[in-house]
Design a protein around this motif. Structure first.
Motif, PDB file in Angstrom:
ATOM      1  N   ALA A 138       0.806  -1.223   0.000  1.00  0.00           N
ATOM      2  CA  ALA A 138       0.000   0.000   0.000  1.00  0.00           C
ATOM      3  C   ALA A 138       0.835   1.267   0.000  1.00  0.00           C
ATOM      4  O   ALA A 138       0.285   2.342   0.203  1.00  0.00           O
ATOM      5  N   SER A 139       2.129   1.172  -0.239  1.00  0.00           N
ATOM      6  CA  SER A 139       3.003   2.316   0.005  1.00  0.00           C
ATOM      7  C   SER A 139       3.432   3.078  -1.240  1.00  0.00           C
ATOM      8  O   SER A 139       4.196   4.030  -1.134  1.00  0.00           O
ATOM      9  N   ARG A 140       2.983   2.661  -2.429  1.00  0.00           N
ATOM     10  CA  ARG A 140       3.226   3.434  -3.652  1.00  0.00           C
ATOM     11  C   ARG A 140       1.998   3.292  -4.543  1.00  0.00           C
ATOM     12  O   ARG A 140       1.374   2.229  -4.599  1.00  0.00           O
ATOM     13  N   GLY A 141       1.686   4.375  -5.256  1.00  0.00           N
ATOM     14  CA  GLY A 141       0.496   4.347  -6.109  1.00  0.00           C
ATOM     15  C   GLY A 141      -0.732   4.765  -5.344  1.00  0.00           C
ATOM     16  O   GLY A 141      -0.988   4.302  -4.229  1.00  0.00           O
ATOM     17  N   MET A 142      -1.539   5.628  -5.946  1.00  0.00           N
ATOM     18  CA  MET A 142      -2.643   6.256  -5.231  1.00  0.00           C
ATOM     19  C   MET A 142      -3.738   5.280  -4.802  1.00  0.00           C
ATOM     20  O   MET A 142      -4.432   5.504  -3.823  1.00  0.00           O
ATOM     21  N   GLY A 143      -3.928   4.183  -5.544  1.00  0.00           N
ATOM     22  CA  GLY A 143      -5.018   3.272  -5.213  1.00  0.00           C
ATOM     23  C   GLY A 143      -4.559   1.959  -4.632  1.00  0.00           C
ATOM     24  O   GLY A 143      -5.346   1.017  -4.519  1.00  0.00           O
ATOM     25  N   GLN A 144      -3.284   1.871  -4.231  1.00  0.00           N
ATOM     26  CA  GLN A 144      -2.767   0.612  -3.735  1.00  0.00           C
ATOM     27  C   GLN A 144      -3.208   0.378  -2.289  1.00  0.00           C
ATOM     28  O   GLN A 144      -3.349   1.310  -1.506  1.00  0.00           O
ATOM     29  N   GLY A 145      -3.363  -0.896  -1.941  1.00  0.00           N
ATOM     30  CA  GLY A 145      -3.762  -1.259  -0.589  1.00  0.00           C
ATOM     31  C   GLY A 145      -5.094  -1.971  -0.596  1.00  0.00           C
ATOM     32  O   GLY A 145      -5.444  -2.685  -1.545  1.00  0.00           O
ATOM     33  N   PHE A 146      -5.852  -1.760   0.459  1.00  0.00           N
ATOM     34  CA  PHE A 146      -7.170  -2.370   0.612  1.00  0.00           C
ATOM     35  C   PHE A 146      -8.195  -1.408   0.036  1.00  0.00           C
ATOM     36  O   PHE A 146      -8.596  -0.440   0.667  1.00  0.00           O
ATOM     37  N   GLY A 147      -8.628  -1.690  -1.187  1.00  0.00           N
ATOM     38  CA  GLY A 147      -9.386  -0.702  -1.942  1.00  0.00           C
ATOM     39  C   GLY A 147     -10.868  -0.653  -1.707  1.00  0.00           C
ATOM     40  O   GLY A 147     -11.472   0.429  -1.699  1.00  0.00           O
ATOM     41  N   TYR A 148     -11.514  -1.805  -1.512  1.00  0.00           N
ATOM     42  CA  TYR A 148     -12.973  -1.762  -1.452  1.00  0.00           C
ATOM     43  C   TYR A 148     -13.498  -3.028  -0.778  1.00  0.00           C
ATOM     44  O   TYR A 148     -12.810  -4.057  -0.733  1.00  0.00           O
ATOM     45  N   VAL A 149     -14.713  -2.919  -0.269  1.00  0.00           N
ATOM     46  CA  VAL A 149     -15.417  -4.067   0.303  1.00  0.00           C
ATOM     47  C   VAL A 149     -16.868  -4.007  -0.138  1.00  0.00           C
ATOM     48  O   VAL A 149     -17.443  -2.916  -0.276  1.00  0.00           O
ATOM     49  N   THR A 150     -17.450  -5.154  -0.415  1.00  0.00           N
ATOM     50  CA  THR A 150     -18.870  -5.228  -0.731  1.00  0.00           C
ATOM     51  C   THR A 150     -19.434  -6.517  -0.152  1.00  0.00           C
ATOM     52  O   THR A 150     -18.702  -7.501   0.028  1.00  0.00           O
ATOM     53  N   PHE A 151     -20.710  -6.506   0.165  1.00  0.00           N
ATOM     54  CA  PHE A 151     -21.336  -7.623   0.865  1.00  0.00           C
ATOM     55  C   PHE A 151     -22.352  -8.312  -0.035  1.00  0.00           C
ATOM     56  O   PHE A 151     -23.152  -7.658  -0.717  1.00  0.00           O
ATOM     57  N   ASP A 152     -22.293  -9.616  -0.031  1.00  0.00           N
ATOM     58  CA  ASP A 152     -23.278 -10.413  -0.752  1.00  0.00           C
ATOM     59  C   ASP A 152     -24.669  -9.989  -0.287  1.00  0.00           C
ATOM     60  O   ASP A 152     -24.887  -9.755   0.906  1.00  0.00           O
ATOM     61  N   PRO A 153     -25.633  -9.850  -1.210  1.00  0.00           N
ATOM     62  CA  PRO A 153     -26.975  -9.436  -0.778  1.00  0.00           C
ATOM     63  C   PRO A 153     -27.592 -10.384   0.241  1.00  0.00           C
ATOM     64  O   PRO A 153     -28.490  -9.988   0.984  1.00  0.00           O
ATOM     65  N   GLY A 154     -27.099 -11.628   0.320  1.00  0.00           N
ATOM     66  CA  GLY A 154     -27.588 -12.569   1.319  1.00  0.00           C
ATOM     67  C   GLY A 154     -26.690 -12.679   2.531  1.00  0.00           C
ATOM     68  O   GLY A 154     -26.741 -13.683   3.262  1.00  0.00           O
ATOM     69  N   PHE A 155     -25.868 -11.654   2.791  1.00  0.00           N
ATOM     70  CA  PHE A 155     -24.892 -11.703   3.876  1.00  0.00           C
ATOM     71  C   PHE A 155     -25.513 -12.050   5.224  1.00  0.00           C
ATOM     72  O   PHE A 155     -24.907 -12.766   6.035  1.00  0.00           O
ATOM     73  N   ARG A 156     -26.693 -11.558   5.487  1.00  0.00           N
ATOM     74  CA  ARG A 156     -27.321 -11.782   6.796  1.00  0.00           C
ATOM     75  C   ARG A 156     -27.413 -13.270   7.127  1.00  0.00           C
ATOM     76  O   ARG A 156     -27.306 -13.674   8.287  1.00  0.00           O
ATOM     77  N   LYS A 157     -27.566 -14.101   6.090  1.00  0.00           N
ATOM     78  CA  LYS A 157     -27.671 -15.536   6.309  1.00  0.00           C
ATOM     79  C   LYS A 157     -26.387 -16.276   5.952  1.00  0.00           C
ATOM     80  O   LYS A 157     -25.980 -17.205   6.655  1.00  0.00           O
ATOM     81  N   ASN A 158     -25.749 -15.862   4.839  1.00  0.00           N
ATOM     82  CA  ASN A 158     -24.595 -16.654   4.394  1.00  0.00           C
ATOM     83  C   ASN A 158     -23.250 -16.108   4.854  1.00  0.00           C
ATOM     84  O   ASN A 158     -22.220 -16.783   4.731  1.00  0.00           O
ATOM     85  N   GLY A 159     -23.223 -14.862   5.379  1.00  0.00           N
ATOM     86  CA  GLY A 159     -21.992 -14.306   5.924  1.00  0.00           C
ATOM     87  C   GLY A 159     -20.924 -13.967   4.906  1.00  0.00           C
ATOM     88  O   GLY A 159     -19.783 -13.663   5.272  1.00  0.00           O
ATOM     89  N   ARG A 160     -21.243 -13.949   3.621  1.00  0.00           N
ATOM     90  CA  ARG A 160     -20.216 -13.744   2.602  1.00  0.00           C
ATOM     91  C   ARG A 160     -20.037 -12.259   2.261  1.00  0.00           C
ATOM     92  O   ARG A 160     -21.014 -11.524   2.105  1.00  0.00           O
ATOM     93  N   PHE A 161     -18.783 -11.862   2.147  1.00  0.00           N
ATOM     94  CA  PHE A 161     -18.456 -10.530   1.638  1.00  0.00           C
ATOM     95  C   PHE A 161     -17.158 -10.625   0.865  1.00  0.00           C
ATOM     96  O   PHE A 161     -16.445 -11.648   0.907  1.00  0.00           O
ATOM     97  N   TYR A 162     -16.831  -9.531   0.128  1.00  0.00           N
ATOM     98  CA  TYR A 162     -15.718  -9.571  -0.817  1.00  0.00           C
ATOM     99  C   TYR A 162     -14.852  -8.328  -0.649  1.00  0.00           C
ATOM    100  O   TYR A 162     -15.367  -7.221  -0.410  1.00  0.00           O
ATOM    101  N   THR A 163     -13.556  -8.527  -0.767  1.00  0.00           N
ATOM    102  CA  THR A 163     -12.615  -7.419  -0.682  1.00  0.00           C
ATOM    103  C   THR A 163     -11.692  -7.442  -1.891  1.00  0.00           C
ATOM    104  O   THR A 163     -11.543  -8.465  -2.567  1.00  0.00           O
ATOM    105  N   VAL A 164     -11.055  -6.296  -2.147  1.00  0.00           N
ATOM    106  CA  VAL A 164      -9.998  -6.228  -3.155  1.00  0.00           C
ATOM    107  C   VAL A 164      -8.803  -5.540  -2.521  1.00  0.00           C
ATOM    108  O   VAL A 164      -8.940  -4.517  -1.838  1.00  0.00           O
ATOM    109  N   HIS A 165      -7.626  -6.131  -2.678  1.00  0.00           N
ATOM    110  CA  HIS A 165      -6.408  -5.536  -2.154  1.00  0.00           C
ATOM    111  C   HIS A 165      -5.279  -5.765  -3.155  1.00  0.00           C
ATOM    112  O   HIS A 165      -5.425  -6.523  -4.123  1.00  0.00           O
TER     113      HIS A 165
END
Length: 704
Positions: A138-165
């Protein structure tokens, strides 16, 4: 070269200026399929140096309330040498968990995932940097590192979510699923997480890698991953994961963004629970536009992009998908994206030809070729340009970059409904367009700049709230459609809790009209004036006088009281011929003496300091106050002909807010905020030109 355009938005007869190229080309192509042709810029075309009209200053402002503060973090691995990465906390997004708990997730590029609830301090939910150390990068480049997180629409039951790094290619033994032609510098990695208990305050569970893409540069990686929140169970789009993949910073020198065999410079759409992808860990939706096309990746949803930064779906009006696309040389743009679209990078930047082989790097933006329609590019529904200062080194960062936003469909701020709000992430300006005006194949929607207020009603700016001229600003949205603003500069989030109109004070109490008789006026030089009954005519140009630099000739309305808060309305005309570009008239207010007063300067020219702005004279040379002046030019010219024009000036003495309107426009042409003078008398005049005033009405509170 410029020519007058039609009235911008239809509410004001001011003629804004647009490039001649916009009128010579069929710019706005409709919905298109992927084009096989590659367009080359016209060889003999003259470069366009100022391609877009400036955003219009709106009289509407957002009221912001501080929502959360985040801990200070550092980019790893060190040392960090780029000052743009030395932020308080590189918070990058706000999304609400789809589990009815009203918890919001906030990723920090430096590697932390926080959960925050109303009225509570953020809590660390998952340490992404620690989980993927030592390859986490994450120490060079403006968008480097842990960029985003989003949750499966069924997260409440299935607990799944997604990240990009991001991971340094040199620190990982992993092989990317896709890579650019050159060797990879870093990898962008999409990971699926499954929480053992979705309601827990900290993560415990499992993870698996979904997709890994190699990039040969250090910028423009995987910017956002998300599910379409307007899709419902049973819809074809439900549960499909979109990923905005940049060009790795090298697309301006190659054709990779337009190459369908690579994911770079594309929006991808995948099924994270499928298995027919290249690595067997995701699926390719059969409805994707390039499925089955020889040589094309079925994962691609749309292509031809440089840095697709943020996208969102409108919960109304057909659930349109809007993308904020960061430009290279000149154009920051909003696109309505549909399956199969080709945005044209790097043959196009916005709705202009981009000459990536230009010998002069300052001359890359060109008019579209006459046969442009055959290439089938999709063009922006709204855009603004960089408007660099005159001394800008065109090979350097000018400090402009769009962050996409959201169409507001919430309930708490009714005046924002139907508006698409977005911002410039660098300088912190906040904008809106009307969603109904953002139409593919049509003239781009007018962009309006919003003002910013704190909850006390004080006008401020995002740089002031962030404590830094580089704000690093992003929009976030909760499940109810309410909006938030996040700043990396100080690691704060503000919620949009209302709106406020600029200079909306009450100016009743005393009203003056039918005051055009000469006995009601006190001119500086009476011999230069005529008062035939219905008009005040400055018939002879004034001359400079001793003392501070100020308007040469004006007449003060002596009838009635001096005013504090006041509204001045009338019709003005410039009698000096239009061949004189710097001709002007002025509206005087707050006049206390010949060396203490305010004036609004209405001119045909807006390119130099003394013209077309709001000024104060306070026993010293006039000082420019308006928010529109940027060191190069100010608001669009107020008067460009010899016709009569309606002018309204509002001065709110208590707040110091001053607004100047021309020809009945809803939004002010010029604004300023200053408390130097509490009020005074009103008047009319010019520096060294001739003109006239009629139909004057003054309403205000007498100055005590």
């Amino acid at each position: 070269m410029y020519v007058p355009a039609r009235r911008w938005g239809g509410s004001s007869p001011l003629l804004l200026l647009v490039p001649l190229a916009l009128l010579l080309s069929a710019l706005w192509a409709g919905t298109v399929r992927a084009a096989d042709n590659v367009a080359a810029p016209p060889a003999a075309a003259a470069p366009i140096l100022d391609p877009m009209p400036e955003p219009v200053q709106s009289g509407l402002g957002l009221v912001l309330e501080e929502y959360a503060r985040f801990p200070k973090t550092e980019a790893v691995p060190g040392p960090v040498t780029d000052p743009r990465l030395m932020r308080h906390a590189r918070i990058n997004a706000l999304v609400e968990l789809p589990d009815r708990t009203e918890r919001k997730a906030v990723p920090d590029l430096n590697g932390q995932l926080y959960l925050v609830e109303d009225g509570k301090q953020p809590q660390l939910y998952l340490d992404i940097a620690g989980t993927f150390a030592p390859q986490f990068f994450a120490s060079r480049g403006m968008g480097q590192g842990f960029g985003y997180v989003t949750f499966d629409p069924g997260f409440r039951k299935n607990g799944r979510f997604y990240t990009v790094h991001t991971e340094a290619a040199s620190a990982t033994g992993a092989v990317p699923d896709f890579r650019q032609a050159a060797s990879s510098t870093y990898h962008g990695v999409i990971t699926e997480w499954t929480a053992k208990d979705p309601s827990a305050a900290t993560f415990e569970g499992t993870r698996r890698e979904v997709l890994r893409i190699g990039f040969n540069g250090q910028v423009h990686g995987i910017q956002q991953i998300d599910f379409n929140p307007t899709a419902r169970p049973g819809d074809s789009d439900y549960g499909l994961l979109y990923a905005a993949v940049g060009d790795g910073g090298t697309g301006k020198s190659n054709a990779e963004p337009g190459t369908l065999s690579l994911p770079h410079g594309k929006i991808l759409r995948i099924d994270p629970r499928g298995t027919d992808g290249v690595n067997g860990r995701y699926g390719i939706p059969a409805s994707n536009p390039f499925v089955g096309k020889p040589g094309a990746l079925g994962e691609i949803y749309a292509y031809g992009m440089r840095d697709p930064h943020r996208f969102s779906w409108d919960s109304g009006r057909g659930h349109a998908m809007y993308l904020g696309h960061i430009g290279e040389h000149a154009i920051e743009a909003v696109y309505e994206v549909r399956a199969g679209d080709n945005l044209g990078w790097s043959e196009r930047e916005g709705a202009f030809a981009f000459d990536r082989n230009a010998t002069n790097p300052c001359h890359r933006i060109l008019p579209l070729p006459a046969d442009d329609e055959k290439y089938g590019y999709t063009y922006p529904v709204a855009a603004y340009d960089h408007n660099p200062p005159p001394d800008w080194n065109c090979t350097a960062d000018v400090g402009r970059a769009i962050a996409g936003g959201f169409v507001y469909r919430g309930a708490e701020v009714p005046e924002l409904r139907g508006k698409y709000l977005f911002d410039d992430l660098v300088d912190g300006r906040v904008f809106f367009t009307e969603a109904d005006a953002m139409r593919r194949g049509q003239e781009p929607a007018r962009i309006n700049q919003l003002m910013i207020y704190d909850t006390s009603g004080k006008r401020t700016t995002m740089p002031e709230l962030a404590g830094d001229k580089r704000v690093d600003l992003r929009f976030g949205q909760d499940a109810r459609g309410e909006l938030y603003l996040l700043a990396k500069a100080n690691g704060k989030i503000w919620k949009v809790v209302g709106t406020k109109r600029f200079a909306d004070c009450r100016t009743n109490g005393t009203e003056l009209n039918h005051v055009m008789d000469g006995g009601n006026w006190a001119p500086v030089t009476p011999a230069k004036w005529q008062f035939p009954g219905r008009e005040a005519i400055l018939a002879e140009a004034g001359a400079a006088r001793p003392g501070p630099r100020r308007p040469f000739e004006y007449a003060v309305l002596a009838k009635g009281p001096a005013f504090g808060s006041v509204t001045i309305e009338g019709e003005v005309r410039l009698d000096t011929p239009v061949s004189v570009s710097n001709r002007d008239v002025i509206i005087v207010f707050g006049h206390q003496s010949d060396t203490k007063f305010y004036y609004a300067h209405l001119s045909q020219d807006n390119t130099i300091y003394p013209h077309n702005g709001i000024f104060v004279v306070d026993d010293a040379d006039r000082l420019r106050l308006d928010h529109q002046w940027d060191g190069a030019k100010g608001a669009p010219p107020a008067v460009t002909d010899e016709a009569w024009h309606d002018v309204k000036v509002v001065h709110c003495a208590e707040s110091g807010e001053i607004a100047v309107y021309v020809d009945g426009a809803r939004d002010p042409l010029m604004t300023a905020a200053d408390k130097t003078l509490p009020g005074g008398r009103v008047g009319f005049g010019s520096f060294d030109n001739t003109g006239r005033l009629r139909e004057l009405e003054v309403r205000g509170t007498p100055l005590r």
